[in-house]
Design a protein around this motif. Structure first.
Motif, PDB file in Angstrom:
ATOM      1  N   VAL A 155       6.685  -6.492   3.311  1.00 55.01           N
ATOM      2  CA  VAL A 155       7.339  -5.200   3.469  1.00 55.01           C
ATOM      3  C   VAL A 155       6.953  -4.571   4.806  1.00 55.01           C
ATOM      4  N   ASP A 156       7.830  -3.692   5.287  1.00 55.33           N
ATOM      5  CA  ASP A 156       7.559  -2.996   6.541  1.00 55.33           C
ATOM      6  C   ASP A 156       6.562  -1.848   6.335  1.00 55.33           C
ATOM      7  N   SER A 157       6.624  -1.233   5.171  1.00 53.50           N
ATOM      8  CA  SER A 157       5.669  -0.162   4.865  1.00 53.50           C
ATOM      9  C   SER A 157       5.515  -0.045   3.359  1.00 53.50           C
ATOM     10  N   VAL A 158       4.278   0.303   2.936  1.00 55.58           N
ATOM     11  CA  VAL A 158       3.994   0.586   1.525  1.00 55.58           C
ATOM     12  C   VAL A 158       3.904   2.095   1.388  1.00 55.58           C
ATOM     13  N   GLN A 159       4.793   2.663   0.598  1.00 55.34           N
ATOM     14  CA  GLN A 159       4.849   4.119   0.483  1.00 55.34           C
ATOM     15  C   GLN A 159       3.989   4.659  -0.639  1.00 55.34           C
ATOM     16  N   ARG A 160       3.790   3.842  -1.671  1.00 51.62           N
ATOM     17  CA  ARG A 160       3.033   4.326  -2.829  1.00 51.62           C
ATOM     18  C   ARG A 160       2.469   3.137  -3.586  1.00 51.62           C
ATOM     19  N   ILE A 161       1.261   3.294  -4.084  1.00 53.84           N
ATOM     20  CA  ILE A 161       0.680   2.255  -4.930  1.00 53.84           C
ATOM     21  C   ILE A 161      -0.058   2.924  -6.087  1.00 53.84           C
ATOM     22  N   MET A 162       0.170   2.423  -7.279  1.00 57.11           N
ATOM     23  CA  MET A 162      -0.537   2.897  -8.469  1.00 57.11           C
ATOM     24  C   MET A 162      -1.304   1.722  -9.053  1.00 57.11           C
ATOM     25  N   MET A 163      -2.590   1.911  -9.257  1.00 58.29           N
ATOM     26  CA  MET A 163      -3.444   0.866  -9.817  1.00 58.29           C
ATOM     27  C   MET A 163      -4.112   1.394 -11.084  1.00 58.29           C
ATOM     28  N   VAL A 164      -4.026   0.605 -12.139  1.00 55.74           N
ATOM     29  CA  VAL A 164      -4.576   1.005 -13.437  1.00 55.74           C
ATOM     30  C   VAL A 164      -5.605  -0.029 -13.874  1.00 55.74           C
ATOM     31  N   ALA A 165      -6.768   0.440 -14.275  1.00 57.73           N
ATOM     32  CA  ALA A 165      -7.817  -0.431 -14.819  1.00 57.73           C
ATOM     33  C   ALA A 165      -8.131   0.010 -16.238  1.00 57.73           C
ATOM     34  N   LYS A 166      -8.292  -0.975 -17.118  1.00 59.42           N
ATOM     35  CA  LYS A 166      -8.629  -0.694 -18.507  1.00 59.42           C
ATOM     36  C   LYS A 166      -9.977  -1.327 -18.821  1.00 59.42           C
ATOM     37  N   LEU A 167     -10.642  -0.762 -19.795  1.00 53.39           N
ATOM     38  CA  LEU A 167     -11.963  -1.240 -20.178  1.00 53.39           C
ATOM     39  C   LEU A 167     -11.920  -2.730 -20.503  1.00 53.39           C
ATOM     40  N   PRO A 168     -12.700  -3.550 -19.788  1.00 56.36           N
ATOM     41  CA  PRO A 168     -12.698  -4.995 -20.082  1.00 56.36           C
ATOM     42  C   PRO A 168     -13.324  -5.289 -21.435  1.00 56.36           C
ATOM     43  N   ASN A 169     -13.055  -6.508 -21.924  1.00 59.27           N
ATOM     44  CA  ASN A 169     -13.741  -6.938 -23.124  1.00 59.27           C
ATOM     45  C   ASN A 169     -14.195  -8.405 -22.936  1.00 59.27           C
ATOM     46  N   PRO A 170     -15.460  -8.717 -23.251  1.00 59.11           N
ATOM     47  CA  PRO A 170     -16.512  -7.754 -23.577  1.00 59.11           C
ATOM     48  C   PRO A 170     -17.318  -7.342 -22.349  1.00 59.11           C
ATOM     49  N   ASP A 171     -17.258  -8.147 -21.278  1.00 62.32           N
ATOM     50  CA  ASP A 171     -18.127  -7.902 -20.131  1.00 62.32           C
ATOM     51  C   ASP A 171     -17.313  -7.789 -18.843  1.00 62.32           C
ATOM     52  N   ALA A 172     -17.885  -7.138 -17.865  1.00 59.24           N
ATOM     53  CA  ALA A 172     -17.267  -7.038 -16.544  1.00 59.24           C
ATOM     54  C   ALA A 172     -17.728  -8.210 -15.678  1.00 59.24           C
ATOM     55  N   LEU A 173     -16.944  -8.509 -14.665  1.00 60.13           N
ATOM     56  CA  LEU A 173     -17.300  -9.531 -13.696  1.00 60.13           C
ATOM     57  C   LEU A 173     -17.695  -8.848 -12.389  1.00 60.13           C
ATOM     58  N   PRO A 174     -18.509  -9.519 -11.556  1.00 62.16           N
ATOM     59  CA  PRO A 174     -18.971  -8.881 -10.315  1.00 62.16           C
ATOM     60  C   PRO A 174     -17.846  -8.378  -9.422  1.00 62.16           C
ATOM     61  N   GLU A 175     -16.722  -9.111  -9.385  1.00 57.10           N
ATOM     62  CA  GLU A 175     -15.643  -8.703  -8.492  1.00 57.10           C
ATOM     63  C   GLU A 175     -14.920  -7.442  -8.956  1.00 57.10           C
ATOM     64  N   PHE A 176     -15.225  -6.947 -10.172  1.00 54.27           N
ATOM     65  CA  PHE A 176     -14.619  -5.699 -10.646  1.00 54.27           C
ATOM     66  C   PHE A 176     -15.231  -4.466  -9.976  1.00 54.27           C
ATOM     67  N   GLU A 177     -16.438  -4.626  -9.417  1.00 53.55           N
ATOM     68  CA  GLU A 177     -17.072  -3.487  -8.771  1.00 53.55           C
ATOM     69  C   GLU A 177     -16.246  -3.102  -7.550  1.00 53.55           C
ATOM     70  N   PRO A 178     -16.148  -1.827  -7.161  1.00 50.82           N
ATOM     71  CA  PRO A 178     -16.834  -0.655  -7.718  1.00 50.82           C
ATOM     72  C   PRO A 178     -16.080   0.023  -8.866  1.00 50.82           C
ATOM     73  N   VAL A 179     -14.909  -0.489  -9.218  1.00 52.44           N
ATOM     74  CA  VAL A 179     -14.111   0.157 -10.272  1.00 52.44           C
ATOM     75  C   VAL A 179     -14.861   0.164 -11.594  1.00 52.44           C
TER      76      VAL A 179
END
Length: 303
Positions: free
Chosen positions: A183-207
């Motif tokens: 794309v030539d330009s990104v005008q808007r981005i929405m990112m949603v994160a939900k509670l993982p199950n059961p554990d988080a992975l290192p690459e999820f940080e800092p979210v």
């Protein structure tokens, strides 16, 4: 003409064709306020087999309603995968001509005709990945909703519900990055994160760290460009964005972005562009196809 049942039946729609296997992850999260008697089975497959409803109708659509059902359940000998078929039925009505013998006259009538479609699916217990061979009539978002609703209804039917089930599309990160670079330009981005199950992975940080600190079940971030011509800058280098994408890649969230390509608006919505795998020419045997799909998912799980 042969009188043997099943002989001369047409081959399945996927026979001798390449196919697309839609990929989702089945997540189970504790209910926010479970009953004191609620108990979540320790093993995912035990829980899944208990609550995933086969033979129960799930209706989608408003005007052209489709009645979906799961059938043909098989559990693999290692008890770590479940096979089945998902399909829909709808009655279509059309005008037809009818000759009334008693009154010796032609009449207009409305005839009902049943139309349907079905496809194989497999759930791998180790990765919790659901793979569905995409029939041309299957919308990815609808498939996810049907499975999710059947799981939630099955959970509600337990003596004491313990779990919130969700069937979430897996982000194909390379697909998104390709869109981003096109794309030539990104005008808007929405990112949603939900509670993982059961554990988080290192690459999820800092979210993930932020969700833990704030005791959040869901985190949503929206960025809009100050200048629509210039668009949002350096998204790929943003640590927060990369963490959101990592969660989307593991189906613990999703991303929606709006951009401009030339004079045209364009949108990327992970929920409609779930990760998928392409198959070579498929055999006409349903069980062989299911075996191919399971092998494909387990190869992905080992990567």
């Amino acid at each position: 003409m042969s009188d043997v049942p099943g002989e001369n039946l047409p081959e399945p729609w996927f026979a001798e064709r390449s196919g697309v296997v839609l990929l989702y992850r089945i997540n189970r999260r504790p209910l926010p306020e479970p009953s004191l008697f609620a108990h979540q089975p320790e093993l995912f497959m035990d829980h899944l087999v208990e609550v995933l409803q086969f033979g129960v109708p799930e209706v989608t659509g408003r005007r052209n309603k489709r009645e979906w059902r799961l059938g043909n359940r098989e559990i693999t000998p290692d008890e770590d995968a479940l096979f089945g078929q998902i399909g829909w039925v709808r009655t279509d009505y059309r005008a037809a001509d009818h000759y009334n013998e008693a009154e010796m006259r032609w009449e207009d009538i409305v005839e009902g005709r049943e139309v349907s479609a079905r496809a194989p699916f497999v759930i791998d217990g180790g990765s919790r990945i659901l793979g569905v061979l995409q029939h041309p009539s299957f919308a990815p978002t609808t498939v996810a909703k049907v499975f999710e609703n059947l799981l939630r209804r099955g959970e509600e039917a337990r003596e004491a519900a313990s779990t919130e089930w969700s069937v979430e599309p897996i982000l194909d990160e390379q697909d998104f990055l390709s869109w981003l670079r096109s794309v030539d330009s990104v005008q808007r981005i929405m990112m949603v994160a939900k509670l993982p199950n059961p554990d988080a992975l290192p690459e999820f940080e800092p979210v993930w760290d932020r969700m833990q600190q704030r005791k959040a079940r869901l985190l949503k971030e929206i960025m809009e460009a100050a200048n629509v011509e210039v668009g949002l800058q350096d998204l790929e280098e943003d640590a927060q964005v990369r963490a959101f994408l990592a969660m989307g890649t593991n189906a613990f969230g999703y991303v929606v972005a709006d951009g401009r390509r030339g004079r045209h608006d364009t949108r990327y919505d992970q929920r409609e562009r779930s990760a998928h795998e392409r198959t070579d020419e498929l055999p006409s045997n349903w069980m062989q196809v299911l075996g191919i799909m399971l092998g494909m998912i387990r190869d992905r799980r080992r990567q």
